[in-house]
Structures are given as structure tokens and as C-alpha cells.
Design a protein around this motif. Structure first.
Motif, PDB file in Angstrom:
ATOM      1  N   LEU A 178       0.821  -1.223   0.000  1.00  0.00           N
ATOM      2  CA  LEU A 178       0.000   0.000   0.000  1.00  0.00           C
ATOM      3  C   LEU A 178       0.854   1.271   0.000  1.00  0.00           C
ATOM      4  O   LEU A 178       0.326   2.375  -0.004  1.00  0.00           O
ATOM      5  N   GLU A 179       2.161   1.125   0.035  1.00  0.00           N
ATOM      6  CA  GLU A 179       3.095   2.262   0.038  1.00  0.00           C
ATOM      7  C   GLU A 179       2.830   3.216   1.192  1.00  0.00           C
ATOM      8  O   GLU A 179       2.652   4.425   1.014  1.00  0.00           O
ATOM      9  N   ALA A 180       2.805   2.649   2.391  1.00  0.00           N
ATOM     10  CA  ALA A 180       2.589   3.452   3.598  1.00  0.00           C
ATOM     11  C   ALA A 180       3.807   4.346   3.861  1.00  0.00           C
ATOM     12  O   ALA A 180       4.892   4.132   3.316  1.00  0.00           O
ATOM     13  N   THR A 181       3.587   5.344   4.704  1.00  0.00           N
ATOM     14  CA  THR A 181       4.683   6.200   5.188  1.00  0.00           C
ATOM     15  C   THR A 181       4.645   6.196   6.715  1.00  0.00           C
ATOM     16  O   THR A 181       3.568   6.282   7.315  1.00  0.00           O
ATOM     17  N   ILE A 182       5.828   6.086   7.323  1.00  0.00           N
ATOM     18  CA  ILE A 182       5.913   6.019   8.790  1.00  0.00           C
ATOM     19  C   ILE A 182       6.399   7.373   9.318  1.00  0.00           C
ATOM     20  O   ILE A 182       7.404   7.906   8.835  1.00  0.00           O
ATOM     21  N   HIS A 183       5.660   7.906  10.285  1.00  0.00           N
ATOM     22  CA  HIS A 183       5.967   9.241  10.804  1.00  0.00           C
ATOM     23  C   HIS A 183       6.564   9.113  12.198  1.00  0.00           C
ATOM     24  O   HIS A 183       6.023   8.413  13.062  1.00  0.00           O
ATOM     25  N   VAL A 184       7.670   9.810  12.378  1.00  0.00           N
ATOM     26  CA  VAL A 184       8.476   9.651  13.586  1.00  0.00           C
ATOM     27  C   VAL A 184       8.729  11.013  14.219  1.00  0.00           C
ATOM     28  O   VAL A 184       8.933  12.001  13.510  1.00  0.00           O
ATOM     29  N   GLN A 185       8.685  11.041  15.548  1.00  0.00           N
ATOM     30  CA  GLN A 185       9.133  12.240  16.254  1.00  0.00           C
ATOM     31  C   GLN A 185      10.401  11.881  17.016  1.00  0.00           C
ATOM     32  O   GLN A 185      10.407  10.952  17.831  1.00  0.00           O
ATOM     33  N   ALA A 192       9.311  11.912   8.059  1.00  0.00           N
ATOM     34  CA  ALA A 192       8.488  10.871   7.446  1.00  0.00           C
ATOM     35  C   ALA A 192       9.407   9.901   6.717  1.00  0.00           C
ATOM     36  O   ALA A 192      10.333  10.314   6.020  1.00  0.00           O
ATOM     37  N   ILE A 193       9.152   8.616   6.886  1.00  0.00           N
ATOM     38  CA  ILE A 193      10.012   7.587   6.280  1.00  0.00           C
ATOM     39  C   ILE A 193       9.157   6.714   5.363  1.00  0.00           C
ATOM     40  O   ILE A 193       8.146   6.145   5.809  1.00  0.00           O
ATOM     41  N   LEU A 194       9.556   6.617   4.109  1.00  0.00           N
ATOM     42  CA  LEU A 194       8.824   5.746   3.183  1.00  0.00           C
ATOM     43  C   LEU A 194       8.925   4.308   3.674  1.00  0.00           C
ATOM     44  O   LEU A 194       9.987   3.884   4.168  1.00  0.00           O
ATOM     45  N   PHE A 195       7.848   3.552   3.512  1.00  0.00           N
ATOM     46  CA  PHE A 195       7.826   2.204   4.078  1.00  0.00           C
ATOM     47  C   PHE A 195       9.014   1.364   3.592  1.00  0.00           C
ATOM     48  O   PHE A 195       9.658   0.661   4.371  1.00  0.00           O
ATOM     49  N   GLY A 196       9.311   1.457   2.313  1.00  0.00           N
ATOM     50  CA  GLY A 196      10.396   0.640   1.745  1.00  0.00           C
ATOM     51  C   GLY A 196      11.770   0.974   2.296  1.00  0.00           C
ATOM     52  O   GLY A 196      12.711   0.205   2.140  1.00  0.00           O
ATOM     53  N   GLU A 197      11.877   2.151   2.932  1.00  0.00           N
ATOM     54  CA  GLU A 197      13.178   2.560   3.487  1.00  0.00           C
ATOM     55  C   GLU A 197      13.256   2.376   4.995  1.00  0.00           C
ATOM     56  O   GLU A 197      14.262   2.695   5.615  1.00  0.00           O
ATOM     57  N   PHE A 198      12.192   1.895   5.603  1.00  0.00           N
ATOM     58  CA  PHE A 198      12.135   1.821   7.071  1.00  0.00           C
ATOM     59  C   PHE A 198      12.917   0.623   7.626  1.00  0.00           C
ATOM     60  O   PHE A 198      13.731   0.763   8.524  1.00  0.00           O
ATOM     61  N   HIS A 199      12.665  -0.572   7.072  1.00  0.00           N
ATOM     62  CA  HIS A 199      13.375  -1.769   7.554  1.00  0.00           C
ATOM     63  C   HIS A 199      14.698  -1.925   6.813  1.00  0.00           C
ATOM     64  O   HIS A 199      14.783  -1.629   5.618  1.00  0.00           O
ATOM     65  N   LEU A 200      15.706  -2.424   7.528  1.00  0.00           N
ATOM     66  CA  LEU A 200      17.025  -2.587   6.935  1.00  0.00           C
ATOM     67  C   LEU A 200      17.301  -4.064   6.637  1.00  0.00           C
ATOM     68  O   LEU A 200      16.835  -4.945   7.366  1.00  0.00           O
ATOM     69  N   THR A 210      15.938  -1.298  11.734  1.00  0.00           N
ATOM     70  CA  THR A 210      15.218  -0.193  11.102  1.00  0.00           C
ATOM     71  C   THR A 210      16.110   1.044  11.102  1.00  0.00           C
ATOM     72  O   THR A 210      17.175   1.044  11.712  1.00  0.00           O
ATOM     73  N   VAL A 211      15.619   2.096  10.447  1.00  0.00           N
ATOM     74  CA  VAL A 211      16.400   3.343  10.407  1.00  0.00           C
ATOM     75  C   VAL A 211      16.132   4.226  11.627  1.00  0.00           C
ATOM     76  O   VAL A 211      16.618   5.352  11.684  1.00  0.00           O
ATOM     77  N   LEU A 212      15.389   3.733  12.605  1.00  0.00           N
ATOM     78  CA  LEU A 212      15.114   4.549  13.792  1.00  0.00           C
ATOM     79  C   LEU A 212      16.411   4.908  14.523  1.00  0.00           C
ATOM     80  O   LEU A 212      17.314   4.088  14.635  1.00  0.00           O
ATOM     81  N   GLU A 213      16.445   6.130  15.031  1.00  0.00           N
ATOM     82  CA  GLU A 213      17.611   6.643  15.761  1.00  0.00           C
ATOM     83  C   GLU A 213      17.258   6.774  17.239  1.00  0.00           C
ATOM     84  O   GLU A 213      16.085   6.726  17.608  1.00  0.00           O
ATOM     85  N   PRO A 214      18.276   6.987  18.092  1.00  0.00           N
ATOM     86  CA  PRO A 214      17.978   7.133  19.526  1.00  0.00           C
ATOM     87  C   PRO A 214      16.891   8.178  19.781  1.00  0.00           C
ATOM     88  O   PRO A 214      16.957   9.285  19.249  1.00  0.00           O
ATOM     89  N   ASP A 216      13.773   8.089  18.846  1.00  0.00           N
ATOM     90  CA  ASP A 216      12.680   8.144  17.872  1.00  0.00           C
ATOM     91  C   ASP A 216      11.430   7.441  18.384  1.00  0.00           C
ATOM     92  O   ASP A 216      11.492   6.277  18.804  1.00  0.00           O
ATOM     93  N   LEU A 217      10.327   8.158  18.271  1.00  0.00           N
ATOM     94  CA  LEU A 217       9.028   7.602  18.640  1.00  0.00           C
ATOM     95  C   LEU A 217       8.151   7.623  17.386  1.00  0.00           C
ATOM     96  O   LEU A 217       7.997   8.676  16.753  1.00  0.00           O
ATOM     97  N   ILE A 218       7.594   6.491  17.030  1.00  0.00           N
ATOM     98  CA  ILE A 218       6.651   6.482  15.901  1.00  0.00           C
ATOM     99  C   ILE A 218       5.346   7.087  16.403  1.00  0.00           C
ATOM    100  O   ILE A 218       4.824   6.680  17.446  1.00  0.00           O
ATOM    101  N   THR A 219       4.841   8.089  15.685  1.00  0.00           N
ATOM    102  CA  THR A 219       3.584   8.734  16.104  1.00  0.00           C
ATOM    103  C   THR A 219       2.394   8.221  15.289  1.00  0.00           C
ATOM    104  O   THR A 219       1.309   8.042  15.820  1.00  0.00           O
ATOM    105  N   HIS A 220       2.609   8.010  13.990  1.00  0.00           N
ATOM    106  CA  HIS A 220       1.514   7.509  13.154  1.00  0.00           C
ATOM    107  C   HIS A 220       2.039   6.980  11.823  1.00  0.00           C
ATOM    108  O   HIS A 220       3.217   7.173  11.493  1.00  0.00           O
TER     109      HIS A 220
END
Ligand code: FAD
Ligand code: SF4
Length: 333
Positions: A178-185, A192-200, A210-214, A216-220
Motif C-alpha cells: 500500500l506504500e505506507a509512510t511512517i511518521h516519527v518524532q 516521514a520515512i517511506l515504508f520501503g526505506e524503514f526496515h534494513l 530499522t532506520v530509527l535513531e535514539p 525516535d518515537l513512531i507517532t503515526h
């Protein structure tokens, strides 16, 4: 008089996490956000996850599903999997997502599990969950017990010499299609991180998933506006009919016009080290007649680079048949 700075809850959460140099969702983080707890608490009981602190995010205002002005969908991080799967808009316009979630886990677990937690669930590789065994994902540099061990359920796409673990999520396979986008604070603001770029891919750092950094909280998560008149199917093949992870699965979002495939998005589950979108399969199908021969060609393209381990060679043909059948169902319903 003492003054207080008003801090929004999400800012507070990311500040606490960043201050502790926590990697939040990555292995060995000293602070973890707790959502439904169905992954995290499980792994804490096994001593696989040993955070010094756990920060409960369940009271944050991230529990809504809302239609956006552009017609897309905004899904809060703590929306429960059951609520998402049974939401009328999801069932109508993003059916592949509803189907994928409802084929995962059990009703009780789906009632607890959240959108963000599902994005970050850990592999079911038995050696990852057993602290007596070597595992590069759990303990970097220790070795991989699965490569010469029990690897029947593990990955055939995206593996490395350091890790062959499968990403176990069903929801993520649908979100990839569905080409979701993950939003992080995070400490430096929102992104915003494209779904295809989120998991490593595991590469030589399988502990980093994942590309999450220290902090990082996913908000939506957002979904683009639905594709009009698309047929959507999630097909999951597993050892038993319920309460089991996929050996192979396929998410298909397809439009057929005048007998030809005009648009298609394909993702595979149960076979990749991350939720596996297949541009190769999509390219093989677009513009072609919607028939069995072309579905099979798409499946061959999707599995072209598959690399079997000692016990999971059967997955190559299984995944091909799974995708072929999912495309057939999509075209005929
Ligand atoms: C018996 C069993 C069977 C299952 N079967 C399936 C199945 O068939 N298919 C399937 O797809 N899944 C299955 N699951 C997995 C299940 O879907 C996940 O455990 C669940 O989705 C995790 O969500 P949670 O909210 O409970 O996450 P948690 O356990 O709370 O968190 C998981 C991870 O995400 C992090 N996290 C959570 N929220 C955030 C946030 N907002 N920002 C940053 N980090 C965050 C946590 O710190 C933790 O690292 C199964 C689980 C169990 C226990
Ligand atoms: S496959 Fe990955 S998770 Fe499993 S033992 Fe090897 S390194 Fe660990």
C-alpha cells in the motif's frame, strides 16, 4: 516562584529516550517504549530484551484512525491491530491490510498489539529467542546458529552471511504493497520515512533492523488515497490454519482493464529478511494480459534472487505458488 516548562507527551518521551542514549527500538537499547507489550514483554521474560527502563506510551493521543484531506488514511501508533483491521474504511478501501492483520496471531493478541509495535516486532528465529545460543542479531559478533541449524522457517531473500532471519509481520507486507509512510518524532523534530526505506537488510549489522535513531518515537502511519477499483488480496500459507506465522505470503493490489494488468503492487511475507516489495514482479506484469502464464512469470521474477538454506528450499516454489494464486484470486473476484 518555580516555573514549569510545558512539554507535550511525545516530546517528553523522545527527550527521555534520547537522554538515556537509548536506541529505542533497536537491540540492546536501555530504554524501550511499551505499546501492547506482546513482543517486548515476551522477550523480556526470555532475557532477550533487557531494557533498564520501559516507558509506557499507551496514554499518548495516538489511538485514532482519521481520513486525511487528500483522501488518504492516518493511523495512530497505538491503534490496536483489531481496531485497524475492523475499521470500515480499511475494510472497504485497504482490504489487503484488514485481511493481513486478521490472518496474524490471535484475536486476543490483536486486541493488544499496536500499529507501531507491529512494525517493530522481532524475528521468530528460535536462536534469537534462546540466550544459550549464538545469534548476531541478539549479540553482535557472536555468530549465527541458524545458518547450519534449524532454518526451515527462515528467509530466502535479503539474507547475509551474518543473519537469515525472516521478518514475521503480516501487517507490514500489506503496508509495503500500500506504500505506507511512517511518521516519527525524534529529538531533532519530526520526519516521514517511506515504508520501503524503514526496515534494513541484515548485512553485517543484523542487530540494526530499522532506520530509527535514539529517541525516535513512531507517532503515526499514513496510507496514500486508495487506488480506485483495485482488487486487493492477502494470501498467507503456514503450517496450520491459525495462530501461526507465514511460511510464505503475498499481498496484491491490482487493477485489470480490458483484460490487461494496468496497475499492480506486490509484496511478499515469510520469505524476506524485511517485508519484501517486489518491483521485479510488478514490472513483469504491468501492461500484460491478466492470465496464469503471466502470473507465473511475475512469481519467477519475484523469486529470481532467492537463496535457499539447508532446510527451506521448499519455500521458493511455495512462494511462487502463493503469489500466482493471490494474483488469480485478485483478478477473479
Ligand atoms: C503468540 C504470538 C503469535 C503471533 N502471531 C503473529 C502472526 O501470525 N503475524 C504477525 O504479524 N504477528 C504475530 N505476532 C506478533 C504481534 O503482531 C506483535 O507482537 C505485535 O504486533 C507487537 O505490537 P505491540 O504493540 O504489542 O508491541 P510492543 O511489544 O509493545 O513493542 C514492540 C517493539 O516496538 C517498540 N515500540 C512500540 N511502539 C513504539 C512507538 N510508537 N515508537 C517506537 N517504538 C515503539 C517497543 O519498544 C518494542 O521494541 C504474534 C505474537 C505472539 C505473541
Ligand atoms: S538467523 Fe539471525 S536471528 Fe537467527 S540466529 Fe542467525 S543471526 Fe540470530
Amino acid at each position: 516562584m518555580k516555573t514549569f516548562e510545558f512539554v507535550r507527551p511525545a516530546d517528553a518521551a523522545t527527550a527521555i529516550a534520547a537522554a538515556g542514549e537509548a536506541k529505542t527500538a533497536q537491540q540492546s537499547a536501555d530504554l524501550r517504549f511499551l505499546a501492547g507489550g506482546t513482543t517486548l514483554v515476551d522477550l523480556m521474560k526470555l532475557n532477550v530484551e533487557t531494557p533498564a527502563r520501559v516507558l509506557d506510551i499507551n496514554r499518548m493521543p495516538f489511538d485514532k484512525i482519521e481520513t486525511m484531506p487528500d483522501g488518504g488514511l492516518k493511523i495512530g501508533a497505538t491503534v490496536r491491530n483489531s481496531d485497524l483491521a475492523n475499521h470500515p474504511t480499511v475494510q472497504k478501501d485497504y482490504a489487503v491490510l484488514s485481511q493481513a492483520i486478521l490472518q496474524g496471531a490471535s484475536a486476543q493478541i490483536r486486541n493488544m498489539a499496536t500499529t507501531a509495535g507491529n512494525l517493530l516486532q522481532r524475528t521468530r528465529c528460535v536462536y534469537f529467542r534462546d540466550t544459550a545460543m549464538t545469534c548476531n542479531k541478539r549479540e553482535p559478533g557472536s555468530g549465527c546458529s541458524a545458518i547450519n541449524g534449524f532454518n526451515r522457517s527462515l528467509a530466502i531473500l535479503g539474507t547475509s552471511e551474518h543473519c537469515i532471519a525472516t521478518n514475521p509481520s503480516d501487517m507490514c507486507v500489506a503496508m509495503a504493497a500500500l506504500e505506507a509512510t511512517i511518521h516519527v518524532q525524534g529529538p531533532d523534530g519530526v520526519r516521514a520515512i517511506l515504508f520501503g526505506e524503514f526496515h534494513l537488510l541484515p548485512g553485517d549489522t543484523p542487530h540494526r533492523e530499522t532506520v530509527l535513531e535514539p529517541g525516535d518515537l513512531i507517532t503515526h502511519v499514513t496510507l496514500p488515497p486508495p487506488i480506485a477499483r483495485s482488487k486487493q488480496v492477502y494470501l498467507k500459507l503456514r503450517d496450520r490454519a491459525s495462530y501461526e506465522f507465514a511460511l510464505a505470503s503475498a499481498a496484491v493490489v491490482m487493477n485489470v482493464m480490458g483484460g490487461n494488468v494496468s496497475q499492480v503492487r506486490i509484496a511478499l511475507g515469510g520469505v524476506g529478511t524485511k517485508p519484501w516489495r517486489s518491483p521485479e514482479a510488478e514490472a513483469a506484469l504491468v501492461g500484460q494480459p491478466a492470465n496464469d502464464a503471466n502470473y507465473r512469470k511475475a512469481a519467477e521474477a519475484a523469486l529470481h534472487d532467492a537463496k535457499p538454506q539447508s532446510e527451506n528450499g521448499f519455500k521458493i516454489e511455495l512462494a511462487k505458488r502463493c503469489l500466482t494464486h493471490a494474483l488469480t484470486i485478485a483478478a477473479t473476484t
